[in-house]
Design a protein around this motif. Structure first.
Motif, PDB file in Angstrom:
ATOM      1  N   HIS A  58       0.729  -1.303  -0.249  1.00  0.00           N
ATOM      2  CA  HIS A  58      -0.042  -0.105  -0.056  1.00  0.00           C
ATOM      3  C   HIS A  58       0.678   1.135   0.184  1.00  0.00           C
ATOM      4  CE1 HIS A  58       1.116  -0.836   4.059  1.00  0.00           C
ATOM      5  NE2 HIS A  58       0.999   0.479   4.557  1.00  0.00           N
ATOM      6  N   ILE A  59       2.418   1.075   0.332  1.00  0.00           N
ATOM      7  CA  ILE A  59       3.035   2.353   0.428  1.00  0.00           C
ATOM      8  C   ILE A  59       3.071   3.016  -0.785  1.00  0.00           C
ATOM      9  CG2 ILE A  59       5.367   3.158   1.021  1.00  0.00           C
ATOM     10  CD1 ILE A  59       5.292   1.114   3.178  1.00  0.00           C
ATOM     11  N   PRO A  60       3.441   2.446  -1.811  1.00  0.00           N
ATOM     12  CA  PRO A  60       3.550   2.981  -3.159  1.00  0.00           C
ATOM     13  C   PRO A  60       2.386   3.911  -3.592  1.00  0.00           C
ATOM     14  CG  PRO A  60       4.632   0.958  -3.534  1.00  0.00           C
ATOM     15  CD  PRO A  60       3.977   0.994  -2.180  1.00  0.00           C
ATOM     16  N   VAL A  61       1.256   3.259  -3.280  1.00  0.00           N
ATOM     17  CA  VAL A  61       0.040   4.082  -3.920  1.00  0.00           C
ATOM     18  C   VAL A  61      -0.158   5.270  -3.002  1.00  0.00           C
ATOM     19  CG1 VAL A  61      -2.609   3.955  -3.968  1.00  0.00           C
ATOM     20  CG2 VAL A  61      -1.032   1.959  -4.375  1.00  0.00           C
ATOM     21  N   LEU A  62       0.031   5.247  -1.507  1.00  0.00           N
ATOM     22  CA  LEU A  62       0.089   6.182  -0.647  1.00  0.00           C
ATOM     23  C   LEU A  62       1.140   7.392  -1.176  1.00  0.00           C
ATOM     24  CD1 LEU A  62      -1.649   7.080   1.841  1.00  0.00           C
ATOM     25  CD2 LEU A  62       0.454   6.146   3.411  1.00  0.00           C
ATOM     26  N   CYS A  63       2.207   7.017  -1.774  1.00  0.00           N
ATOM     27  CA  CYS A  63       3.108   7.839  -1.907  1.00  0.00           C
ATOM     28  C   CYS A  63       2.740   8.890  -3.187  1.00  0.00           C
ATOM     29  CB  CYS A  63       4.457   7.334  -2.082  1.00  0.00           C
ATOM     30  SG  CYS A  63       5.475   6.755  -0.701  1.00  0.00           S
ATOM     31  N   GLU A  64       2.172   8.077  -4.315  1.00  0.00           N
ATOM     32  CA  GLU A  64       1.506   8.726  -5.268  1.00  0.00           C
ATOM     33  C   GLU A  64       0.502   9.688  -5.037  1.00  0.00           C
ATOM     34  OE1 GLU A  64       0.643   5.593  -8.001  1.00  0.00           O
ATOM     35  OE2 GLU A  64       2.840   4.911  -8.168  1.00  0.00           O
ATOM     36  N   ASP A  65      -0.369   9.306  -4.176  1.00  0.00           N
ATOM     37  CA  ASP A  65      -1.422  10.143  -3.830  1.00  0.00           C
ATOM     38  C   ASP A  65      -0.738  11.479  -3.205  1.00  0.00           C
ATOM     39  OD1 ASP A  65      -3.321   8.508  -4.574  1.00  0.00           O
ATOM     40  OD2 ASP A  65      -3.533   7.613  -2.524  1.00  0.00           O
ATOM     41  N   HIS A  66       0.524  11.535  -2.297  1.00  0.00           N
ATOM     42  CA  HIS A  66       0.935  12.687  -1.940  1.00  0.00           C
ATOM     43  C   HIS A  66       2.008  13.130  -2.604  1.00  0.00           C
ATOM     44  CE1 HIS A  66      -1.595  11.191   1.468  1.00  0.00           C
ATOM     45  NE2 HIS A  66      -1.149  12.192   1.841  1.00  0.00           N
ATOM     46  N   ASN A  67       2.246  12.661  -4.019  1.00  0.00           N
ATOM     47  CA  ASN A  67       3.237  13.296  -4.803  1.00  0.00           C
ATOM     48  C   ASN A  67       4.691  13.150  -4.144  1.00  0.00           C
ATOM     49  OD1 ASN A  67       1.594  13.918  -6.978  1.00  0.00           O
ATOM     50  ND2 ASN A  67       0.940  15.892  -6.026  1.00  0.00           N
ATOM     51  N   ILE A  68       4.779  11.896  -3.415  1.00  0.00           N
ATOM     52  CA  ILE A  68       6.375  11.746  -2.793  1.00  0.00           C
ATOM     53  C   ILE A  68       6.900  10.492  -3.464  1.00  0.00           C
ATOM     54  CG2 ILE A  68       7.246  10.985  -0.712  1.00  0.00           C
ATOM     55  CD1 ILE A  68       5.137  11.870   0.945  1.00  0.00           C
ATOM     56  N   PRO A  69       8.187  10.996  -4.041  1.00  0.00           N
ATOM     57  CA  PRO A  69       8.873   9.802  -4.718  1.00  0.00           C
ATOM     58  C   PRO A  69       9.251   8.693  -3.867  1.00  0.00           C
ATOM     59  CG  PRO A  69       9.808  12.197  -5.027  1.00  0.00           C
ATOM     60  CD  PRO A  69       8.760  12.302  -3.969  1.00  0.00           C
ATOM     61  N   TYR A  70       9.223   7.762  -4.354  1.00  0.00           N
ATOM     62  CA  TYR A  70       9.888   6.439  -3.800  1.00  0.00           C
ATOM     63  C   TYR A  70      10.663   5.571  -4.760  1.00  0.00           C
ATOM     64  CZ  TYR A  70       6.197   4.100  -6.509  1.00  0.00           C
ATOM     65  OH  TYR A  70       5.189   3.907  -7.444  1.00  0.00           O
ATOM     66  N   ILE A  71      11.637   4.840  -4.197  1.00  0.00           N
ATOM     67  CA  ILE A  71      12.565   3.982  -4.529  1.00  0.00           C
ATOM     68  C   ILE A  71      12.648   2.576  -3.865  1.00  0.00           C
ATOM     69  CG2 ILE A  71      15.115   3.756  -5.237  1.00  0.00           C
ATOM     70  CD1 ILE A  71      15.327   6.913  -4.980  1.00  0.00           C
ATOM     71  N   PHE A  72      12.776   1.615  -4.588  1.00  0.00           N
ATOM     72  CA  PHE A  72      12.746   0.020  -4.050  1.00  0.00           C
ATOM     73  C   PHE A  72      14.614   0.046  -4.233  1.00  0.00           C
ATOM     74  CE2 PHE A  72       8.577  -0.016  -5.168  1.00  0.00           C
ATOM     75  CZ  PHE A  72       7.998  -0.926  -4.070  1.00  0.00           C
ATOM     76  N   VAL A  73      14.764  -0.762  -3.093  1.00  0.00           N
ATOM     77  CA  VAL A  73      16.189  -1.253  -3.105  1.00  0.00           C
ATOM     78  C   VAL A  73      16.090  -2.679  -2.692  1.00  0.00           C
ATOM     79  CG1 VAL A  73      17.426   0.845  -2.248  1.00  0.00           C
ATOM     80  CG2 VAL A  73      16.347  -0.452  -0.592  1.00  0.00           C
ATOM     81  N   PRO A  74      17.277  -3.414  -3.335  1.00  0.00           N
ATOM     82  CA  PRO A  74      17.217  -4.955  -3.213  1.00  0.00           C
ATOM     83  C   PRO A  74      16.856  -5.712  -2.023  1.00  0.00           C
ATOM     84  CG  PRO A  74      18.598  -4.249  -4.832  1.00  0.00           C
ATOM     85  CD  PRO A  74      18.154  -3.085  -3.899  1.00  0.00           C
ATOM     86  N   ASN A  75      17.756  -4.849  -0.860  1.00  0.00           N
ATOM     87  CA  ASN A  75      18.214  -5.617   0.399  1.00  0.00           C
ATOM     88  C   ASN A  75      17.567  -4.934   1.644  1.00  0.00           C
ATOM     89  OD1 ASN A  75      19.713  -6.677   2.636  1.00  0.00           O
ATOM     90  ND2 ASN A  75      20.583  -8.125   1.178  1.00  0.00           N
ATOM     91  N   ARG A  76      16.748  -5.479   2.513  1.00  0.00           N
ATOM     92  CA  ARG A  76      16.233  -4.847   3.617  1.00  0.00           C
ATOM     93  C   ARG A  76      17.284  -4.686   4.765  1.00  0.00           C
ATOM     94  NH1 ARG A  76      12.058  -9.480   6.245  1.00  0.00           N
ATOM     95  NH2 ARG A  76      13.486 -11.102   5.817  1.00  0.00           N
ATOM     96  N   GLY A  77      18.193  -5.679   4.859  1.00  0.00           N
ATOM     97  CA  GLY A  77      19.351  -5.544   5.546  1.00  0.00           C
ATOM     98  C   GLY A  77      20.216  -4.510   5.639  1.00  0.00           C
ATOM     99  N   GLU A  78      20.679  -4.077   4.252  1.00  0.00           N
ATOM    100  CA  GLU A  78      21.358  -3.025   4.073  1.00  0.00           C
ATOM    101  C   GLU A  78      20.675  -1.582   4.132  1.00  0.00           C
ATOM    102  OE1 GLU A  78      22.713  -3.298   0.038  1.00  0.00           O
ATOM    103  OE2 GLU A  78      23.877  -5.221   0.281  1.00  0.00           O
TER     104      GLU A  78
END
Length: 250
Positions: A174-194
Motif C-alpha cells: 500500500h505504500i507506493p499508492v500512498l506515496c503517489e497520492d501525496h506526490n512523494i517519490p519512492y525508490i525500491f532497493v534490493p536488500n532490507r538488511g542493507e
C-alpha cells in the motif's frame, strides 16, 4: 635289442627337452608381457602424480612470495578458496526472484550505493523515519506538494526508500499508492538488511522516509553547515529518484 633301446630312450629325451624349452620360452614371453604391463601402469601413475603435484605447486605460487612453502602459505591458499566460496554463496543468496513483483523503480548497483549513502547521511542528521507504521503516518501528515520533475527546483516534502525483499508483500504493497497520492517519490532497493544498516539500526528495515528539513525546536538546534551538506545530498537523492522513475521495468 640292446642297441635299439638306447635309441628310443634318446628320442624320448630329445622330445622332453624340446617340450621343456618350449615351456620355458612361453613362460619367458608371459613374464615379459607382464613386466611391460606393470611398467606401463607405473608410468601412467607417475605421470598422474606429477600432474597433481604441479597443480598443487601452482596453487601455492599464487600466494608464495618468498619461494619457500610454509604453513602460512597453506593458510593463505585455504583462505582464498573460502573467500571464493563465500562470493559464490553470496550471489546465490541474493536472487532477483525473491523481490516483490511491483518493485519499480528499482535501484541498481550504482544507484543503490548512492541511495544508501543518502540514507546514512539522513540518519546522521536526524532526517529519517523508520518502519512501516511510522513512515505511513509521516506520509499521511505530509503536506500535499506539486508533482516534481527531473531538473525541477521544487523538492518534495520527503522521499521514501522501500526494501523489495519483503515477505509477505502485503506489508508494503500500500505504500507506493500512498506515496503517489501525496506526490512523494519512492525508490525500491534490493536488500532490507542493507537498508536497516544504512539507517543506523541493527535490525532489517522494510521502509524509511527521508524528510527535507526539520521544524520547531529541532530546526533551531541543528548545525547549519551540516544542514547545508544534507540539503545537497537530498537534492542528489531526488534527482536519482526522478531518473529511476522515468524507467519502467517489466
Amino acid at each position: 635289442m640292446a642297441s635299439v633301446e638306447p635309441e628310443a630312450r634318446k628320442e624320448r629325451r630329445d622330445k622332453k627337452d624340446k617340450k621343456d624349452k618350449k615351456r620355458k620360452h612361453s613362460e619367458t614371453v608371459a613374464d615379459a608381457d607382464e613386466v611391460e604391463v606393470v611398467a606401463e601402469k607405473k608410468k601412467k601413475k607417475d605421470k598422474k602424480r606429477k600432474s597433481t603435484d604441479g597443480a598443487d605447486a601452482e596453487a601455492v605460487m599464487v600466494v608464495d612470495t618468498d619461494g619457500v612453502k610454509d604453513e602460512d602459505d597453506d593458510k593463505k591458499v585455504v583462505a582464498k578458496v573460502e573467500e571464493d566460496d563465500k562470493k559464490v554463496v553470496a550471489k546465490i543468496e541474493d536472487p532477483l526472484a525473491a523481490l516483490v513483483p511491483f518493485a519499480n523503480p528499482l535501484a541498481g548497483e550504482k544507484d543503490g550505493k548512492k541511495v544508501m549513502k543518502s540514507v546514512k547521511k539522513a540518519a546522521k542528521h536526524k532526517h529519517i523515519t523508520r518502519g512501516v507504521k511510522e513512515t505511513v503516518k509521516a506520509i499521511r501528515k505530509s503536506p500535499m506538494s506539486t508533482p516534481a520533475t527531473l531538473g525541477s527546483d521544487v523538492l518534495p516534502h520527503g522521499i521514501v526508500i522501500i526494501a523489495a525483499d519483503i515477505s509477505p508483500m502485503d506489508v508494503i504493497s500500500h505504500i507506493p499508492v500512498l506515496c503517489e497520492d501525496h506526490n512523494i517519490p519512492y525508490i525500491f532497493v534490493p536488500n532490507r538488511g542493507e537498508l536497516g544498516s544504512a539507517g543506523s539500526t541493527k535490525r532489517p528495515t522494510s521502509v524509511v522516509m527521508i524528510t527535507e528539513g526539520l521544524r520547531g525546536a529541532k530546526k533551531d538546534a541543528v548545525d547549519k553547515e551540516g544542514e547545508k551538506e544534507f540539503q545537497e545530498t537530498y537534492k542528489e537523492l531526488h534527482r536519482t529518484a526522478m531518473k529511476l522513475g522515468q524507467t519502467i521495468m517489466v
